[in-house]
Design a protein around this motif. Sequence first.
Motif, PDB file in Angstrom:
ATOM      1  N   LEU A 165       0.825  -1.205   0.000  1.00  0.00           N
ATOM      2  CA  LEU A 165       0.000   0.000   0.000  1.00  0.00           C
ATOM      3  C   LEU A 165       0.862   1.259   0.000  1.00  0.00           C
ATOM      4  O   LEU A 165       0.365   2.353  -0.252  1.00  0.00           O
ATOM      5  N   LEU A 166       2.140   1.094   0.344  1.00  0.00           N
ATOM      6  CA  LEU A 166       3.137   2.151   0.282  1.00  0.00           C
ATOM      7  C   LEU A 166       4.350   1.611  -0.459  1.00  0.00           C
ATOM      8  O   LEU A 166       4.499   0.393  -0.574  1.00  0.00           O
ATOM      9  N   PRO A 167       5.230   2.494  -0.933  1.00  0.00           N
ATOM     10  CA  PRO A 167       6.521   1.982  -1.392  1.00  0.00           C
ATOM     11  C   PRO A 167       7.173   1.194  -0.261  1.00  0.00           C
ATOM     12  O   PRO A 167       7.216   1.656   0.878  1.00  0.00           O
ATOM     13  N   ARG A 168       7.673   0.033  -0.565  1.00  0.00           N
ATOM     14  CA  ARG A 168       8.168  -0.850   0.485  1.00  0.00           C
ATOM     15  C   ARG A 168       9.324  -0.238   1.273  1.00  0.00           C
ATOM     16  O   ARG A 168       9.506  -0.556   2.451  1.00  0.00           O
ATOM     17  N   LEU A 169      10.093   0.639   0.651  1.00  0.00           N
ATOM     18  CA  LEU A 169      11.192   1.283   1.364  1.00  0.00           C
ATOM     19  C   LEU A 169      10.668   2.130   2.512  1.00  0.00           C
ATOM     20  O   LEU A 169      11.217   2.106   3.618  1.00  0.00           O
ATOM     21  N   LEU A 170       9.591   2.888   2.269  1.00  0.00           N
ATOM     22  CA  LEU A 170       9.007   3.714   3.324  1.00  0.00           C
ATOM     23  C   LEU A 170       8.488   2.847   4.469  1.00  0.00           C
ATOM     24  O   LEU A 170       8.685   3.163   5.644  1.00  0.00           O
ATOM     25  N   SER A 171       7.794   1.765   4.133  1.00  0.00           N
ATOM     26  CA  SER A 171       7.288   0.860   5.171  1.00  0.00           C
ATOM     27  C   SER A 171       8.441   0.245   5.958  1.00  0.00           C
ATOM     28  O   SER A 171       8.375   0.120   7.183  1.00  0.00           O
ATOM     29  N   ALA A 172       9.513  -0.139   5.262  1.00  0.00           N
ATOM     30  CA  ALA A 172      10.659  -0.769   5.922  1.00  0.00           C
ATOM     31  C   ALA A 172      11.340   0.196   6.882  1.00  0.00           C
ATOM     32  O   ALA A 172      11.727  -0.185   8.008  1.00  0.00           O
ATOM     33  N   ILE A 173      11.488   1.463   6.481  1.00  0.00           N
ATOM     34  CA  ILE A 173      12.107   2.455   7.366  1.00  0.00           C
ATOM     35  C   ILE A 173      11.265   2.654   8.616  1.00  0.00           C
ATOM     36  O   ILE A 173      11.793   2.757   9.736  1.00  0.00           O
ATOM     37  N   ALA A 174       9.942   2.712   8.451  1.00  0.00           N
ATOM     38  CA  ALA A 174       9.056   2.855   9.607  1.00  0.00           C
ATOM     39  C   ALA A 174       9.185   1.663  10.554  1.00  0.00           C
ATOM     40  O   ALA A 174       9.184   1.824  11.779  1.00  0.00           O
ATOM     41  N   ILE A 175       9.315   0.471  10.004  1.00  0.00           N
ATOM     42  CA  ILE A 175       9.455  -0.735  10.823  1.00  0.00           C
ATOM     43  C   ILE A 175      10.781  -0.708  11.578  1.00  0.00           C
ATOM     44  O   ILE A 175      10.840  -1.064  12.768  1.00  0.00           O
ATOM     45  N   VAL A 176      11.848  -0.275  10.911  1.00  0.00           N
ATOM     46  CA  VAL A 176      13.154  -0.176  11.574  1.00  0.00           C
ATOM     47  C   VAL A 176      13.085   0.827  12.728  1.00  0.00           C
ATOM     48  O   VAL A 176      13.560   0.563  13.839  1.00  0.00           O
ATOM     49  N   GLY A 177      12.492   1.991  12.485  1.00  0.00           N
ATOM     50  CA  GLY A 177      12.356   2.996  13.535  1.00  0.00           C
ATOM     51  C   GLY A 177      11.554   2.491  14.717  1.00  0.00           C
ATOM     52  O   GLY A 177      11.919   2.721  15.883  1.00  0.00           O
ATOM     53  N   ALA A 178      10.451   1.781  14.443  1.00  0.00           N
ATOM     54  CA  ALA A 178       9.622   1.239  15.518  1.00  0.00           C
ATOM     55  C   ALA A 178      10.381   0.195  16.328  1.00  0.00           C
ATOM     56  O   ALA A 178      10.242   0.120  17.560  1.00  0.00           O
ATOM     57  N   THR A 179      11.195  -0.615  15.656  1.00  0.00           N
ATOM     58  CA  THR A 179      11.995  -1.622  16.362  1.00  0.00           C
ATOM     59  C   THR A 179      12.998  -0.959  17.296  1.00  0.00           C
ATOM     60  O   THR A 179      13.183  -1.398  18.453  1.00  0.00           O
ATOM     61  N   LEU A 180      13.630   0.118  16.835  1.00  0.00           N
ATOM     62  CA  LEU A 180      14.578   0.848  17.676  1.00  0.00           C
ATOM     63  C   LEU A 180      13.877   1.484  18.874  1.00  0.00           C
ATOM     64  O   LEU A 180      14.396   1.457  19.999  1.00  0.00           O
ATOM     65  N   ILE A 181      12.693   2.062  18.637  1.00  0.00           N
ATOM     66  CA  ILE A 181      11.935   2.672  19.733  1.00  0.00           C
ATOM     67  C   ILE A 181      11.536   1.624  20.763  1.00  0.00           C
ATOM     68  O   ILE A 181      11.644   1.844  21.975  1.00  0.00           O
TER      69      ILE A 181
END
Length: 233
Positions: A165-181
């Motif tokens: 539903l989004l470019p996969r790169l944007l989704s992947a960056i959000a997932i990485v940020g959430a994992t760090l948080i």
Amino acid sequence: MTTRQQFWTLARLTGLLLLIVTLTHMAGFQIASRFVIAGDFAATSAKIAQNEGLYRLALLSYGASSLLSVGLAVTFALWIAPFSPLAAGLVLGWRLFEAICATVAWAIRFAMVDNQITPNLLRQPGAEALHQVLRNVSNAAFDLGAMGLAFATLIGFFILFRARLLPRLLSAIAIVGATLILGSSIVTLGWPDTPIQSSMAFAVTLLSNLGIGVWLLVRGDRSQQAKLLAQQA
């Protein structure tokens, strides 16, 4: 309104709210952080007293971000519900949990202002001790809220990543940020004296939120999956 238009509308509304929530959060943080002098209660209190209105405005910006995140949770859950009703429910639940924790934390921070700048029976040593207790409670509430945000982001953006539903790169960056948080919040909640920098984790998430918000606001949901669901409906 057609089903396809509904997908586009929900995606754009989600993007708009994501931008507003992120910008109000960043504004509150940037302003409030200028008043804080680490480890110096008296100096911090003096800076707040010099411009109490601006400091309270920063806290209000933070609080508005938390309250608006409820609307964001609803639109985001409605958007992904056709792809995974269970995931939509979990995202909504975790974002509401985050909003509750953050609202409690900011209510405590508002109460701390008067304790810092207004003379009271506790005098400075007692006021400083009470401030530390209240700060620890509010920090714990923030950490719990950040964990709720992380879980909601991991679940929601996994669905976005899988459904494209989004470019996969944007989704992947959000997932990485959430994992760090999530990792930094667990550490600071369980071991508060551990020297760990969580600013990088939040920076990744906030910047990715801005990019995703702009993308959704401009593009909406034009994925093949959304078109297919619209045709099926």
